[in-house]
Design a protein around this motif. Structure first.
Motif, PDB file in Angstrom:
ATOM      1  N   ILE A 240       0.831  -1.210   0.000  1.00  0.00           N
ATOM      2  CA  ILE A 240       0.000   0.000   0.000  1.00  0.00           C
ATOM      3  C   ILE A 240       0.862   1.257   0.000  1.00  0.00           C
ATOM      4  O   ILE A 240       0.591   2.222  -0.729  1.00  0.00           O
ATOM      5  N   SER A 244       0.924   4.053  -2.958  1.00  0.00           N
ATOM      6  CA  SER A 244       0.521   5.433  -2.679  1.00  0.00           C
ATOM      7  C   SER A 244       1.506   6.447  -3.250  1.00  0.00           C
ATOM      8  O   SER A 244       1.169   7.626  -3.404  1.00  0.00           O
ATOM      9  N   LYS A 245       2.704   5.999  -3.593  1.00  0.00           N
ATOM     10  CA  LYS A 245       3.709   6.891  -4.185  1.00  0.00           C
ATOM     11  C   LYS A 245       3.574   6.974  -5.706  1.00  0.00           C
ATOM     12  O   LYS A 245       4.018   7.951  -6.316  1.00  0.00           O
ATOM     13  N   ILE A 250      -5.929   3.348  -4.789  1.00  0.00           N
ATOM     14  CA  ILE A 250      -5.530   1.987  -4.424  1.00  0.00           C
ATOM     15  C   ILE A 250      -6.791   1.177  -4.134  1.00  0.00           C
ATOM     16  O   ILE A 250      -7.721   1.668  -3.492  1.00  0.00           O
ATOM     17  N   GLY A 272      -2.772   5.562   7.774  1.00  0.00           N
ATOM     18  CA  GLY A 272      -3.627   6.647   7.284  1.00  0.00           C
ATOM     19  C   GLY A 272      -4.879   6.770   8.115  1.00  0.00           C
ATOM     20  O   GLY A 272      -4.845   6.728   9.345  1.00  0.00           O
ATOM     21  N   ALA A 292      -4.547   7.140   2.585  1.00  0.00           N
ATOM     22  CA  ALA A 292      -3.147   7.037   3.007  1.00  0.00           C
ATOM     23  C   ALA A 292      -2.296   7.853   2.050  1.00  0.00           C
ATOM     24  O   ALA A 292      -2.434   7.720   0.827  1.00  0.00           O
ATOM     25  N   ASN A 293      -1.462   8.702   2.587  1.00  0.00           N
ATOM     26  CA  ASN A 293      -0.628   9.590   1.771  1.00  0.00           C
ATOM     27  C   ASN A 293      -1.452  10.376   0.755  1.00  0.00           C
ATOM     28  O   ASN A 293      -1.026  10.618  -0.369  1.00  0.00           O
ATOM     29  N   LYS A 295      -4.074   9.452  -0.818  1.00  0.00           N
ATOM     30  CA  LYS A 295      -4.671   8.623  -1.863  1.00  0.00           C
ATOM     31  C   LYS A 295      -5.851   7.825  -1.308  1.00  0.00           C
ATOM     32  O   LYS A 295      -5.765   7.235  -0.231  1.00  0.00           O
ATOM     33  N   ILE A 297      -8.227   4.791  -0.777  1.00  0.00           N
ATOM     34  CA  ILE A 297      -8.077   3.333  -0.753  1.00  0.00           C
ATOM     35  C   ILE A 297      -9.464   2.711  -0.614  1.00  0.00           C
ATOM     36  O   ILE A 297     -10.206   3.031   0.310  1.00  0.00           O
TER      37      ILE A 297
END
Length: 405
Positions: A240, A244-245, A250, A272, A292-293, A295, A297
């Motif tokens: 994950i 996220s990068k 996702i 997250g 998370a980050n 993004k 999910i």
């Protein structure tokens, strides 16, 4: 992460909507713009057509010279030139004259109508006409379709083949559109194997979700990449975080049951924020979503039918609207051919076979029965405030085909 309270579908969808994100714009060749979404208004660089043009093969004439012509009282004109499509003439049509003209060719000076070839005969340059035309007849006037400088399409317009032709006619060889979202699908589960004709080991099962979810993402205008992670916290976390990068969204399948021991929501909670986990729906109660980050999910069930239904309920709208395209269920009403039980407080998406008048739910409806989705062509949606339907009741139906990009 163990949660026992179920969110309503309405509240879960609001949490997703409140965190809706959009992709950036990119400029692409018009050759690649079909089924993309405009990220700019389209202003016409040209008039279209750029001149008065013939709408028929025939003869450019002065309409008044044809008045009274008929089969019983033909009239005579003199042909002074001929114009093909893409050509023009310097000659001016005078009284008693005509110029042969092809469809799409510019109307010559002096002429104000086109007489169809079918209503004429000729002997060399001597033209006999058997019908009359009115001024402007069979002429497409300059800027009839597009006027230079006017806005012809709005930002957020979905580009079908019709819009593609209009954009080209306006003078664009490149156009700004919203980027396709990149979606990373993380398939979890130690029990999964690739498709094979060979005997499958005990306790193993073929990984079908990677194919169905990838196709559904592509049917939502986005790009899908697939990877696999085992059922350990660290493996899922690494997958994950890496996704996220590199990706905009996702999605995971498996590891979402509302019980202790499943890892996906534990990971989301650790790195997250969980928006929801567990929704009062059928199928797909363990659905979840988080961030998370930055993004989004989506966490789907490992059960194939549940995962497909969860995608339609939660992810499809998000992907559409990331690209500037509005999405909502296109609900139509049909007559139920069978009794359908449900319960208050839960929204049901029932697989059904529907036609122009009736809907009949698929009887074999387990959340792992993929064939039931193949046999169906629609959902019957039962609202959380309804306890089901009786035979011959009017039901709300969404056709699968209406969900496609």
């Amino acid at each position: 992460m163990f949660l026992s309270k179920l969110d309503s579908l309405q509240n879960a969808l609001k949490l997703i909507s409140d965190n809706q994100k959009f992709t950036d714009a990119e400029e692409i060749s018009i050759h690649d713009a079909h089924k993309r979404v405009l990220a700019e208004d389209i202003m016409a660089y040209h008039d279209s057509p750029p001149f008065d043009k013939s709408a028929m093969d025939g003869f450019a004439v002065i309409a008044e010279n044809t008045f009274g012509a008929s089969q019983s009282a033909p009239k005579q004109l003199k042909i002074i030139d001929a114009i093909g499509a893409g050509d023009f003439t310097e000659k001016t049509v005078g009284d008693g004259e005509a110029i042969t003209i092809a469809t799409g060719a510019p109307i010559p000076d002096g002429a104000n109508a086109v007489l169809m070839k079918e209503y004429t005969t000729n002997d060399g340059d001597d033209l006999t006409i058997y019908s009359q035309v009115t001024p402007g007849e069979n002429v497409s006037p300059k800027a009839e379709d597009i006027k230079k400088g006017e806005k012809i399409l709005d930002k957020n317009t979905f580009i079908r083949y019709q819009e593609l032709g209009l954009i080209a006619s306006a003078g664009y060889d490149k156009v700004k559109v919203f980027k396709k979202p990149r979606v990373k699908v993380i398939i979890t589960g130690n029990e999964l194997v690739e498709p094979t004709k060979d005997e499958i080991d005990k306790a193993k099962i073929i990984n079908s979700n990677q194919f169905t979810i990838k196709a559904m993402i592509e049917d939502s205008g986005a790009i899908a990449d697939i990877c696999h992670a085992g059922d350990t916290f660290e493996e899922v976390k690494e997958a994950i975080l890496e996704a996220s990068k590199t990706h905009d969204v996702i999605m995971t399948t498996g590891g979402t049951a509302i019980s202790k021991g499943d890892v996906v929501l534990d990971v989301v909670d650790d790195i997250g924020e969980i928006l929801f986990h567990g929704v009062a729906i059928r199928p797909g109660k363990p659905a979840g979503a988080g961030i998370a980050n930055g993004k989004m999910i989506f966490t789907f069930s490992g059960q194939p039918v549940a995962a497909m239904s969860q995608f339609d309920m939660f992810a499809r709208k998000y992907l559409f609207e990331m690209q500037g395209r509005f999405f909502d269920f296109k609900i139509v009403q049909r007559v139920s051919q069978l009794k359908i039980p449900s319960q208050l407080g839960r929204t049901d998406f029932i697989r059904a076979v529907s036609d122009e008048e009736y809907a009949k739910h698929v009887l074999n409806r387990g959340s792992g029965i993929i064939r039931s989705m193949v046999e169906a062509n629609s959902y019957i949606i039962i609202d959380e405030n309804d306890e089901g339907y009786q035979k011959d009741d009017i039901v709300n139906v969404v056709f699968f085909d209406s969900l496609l990009w």
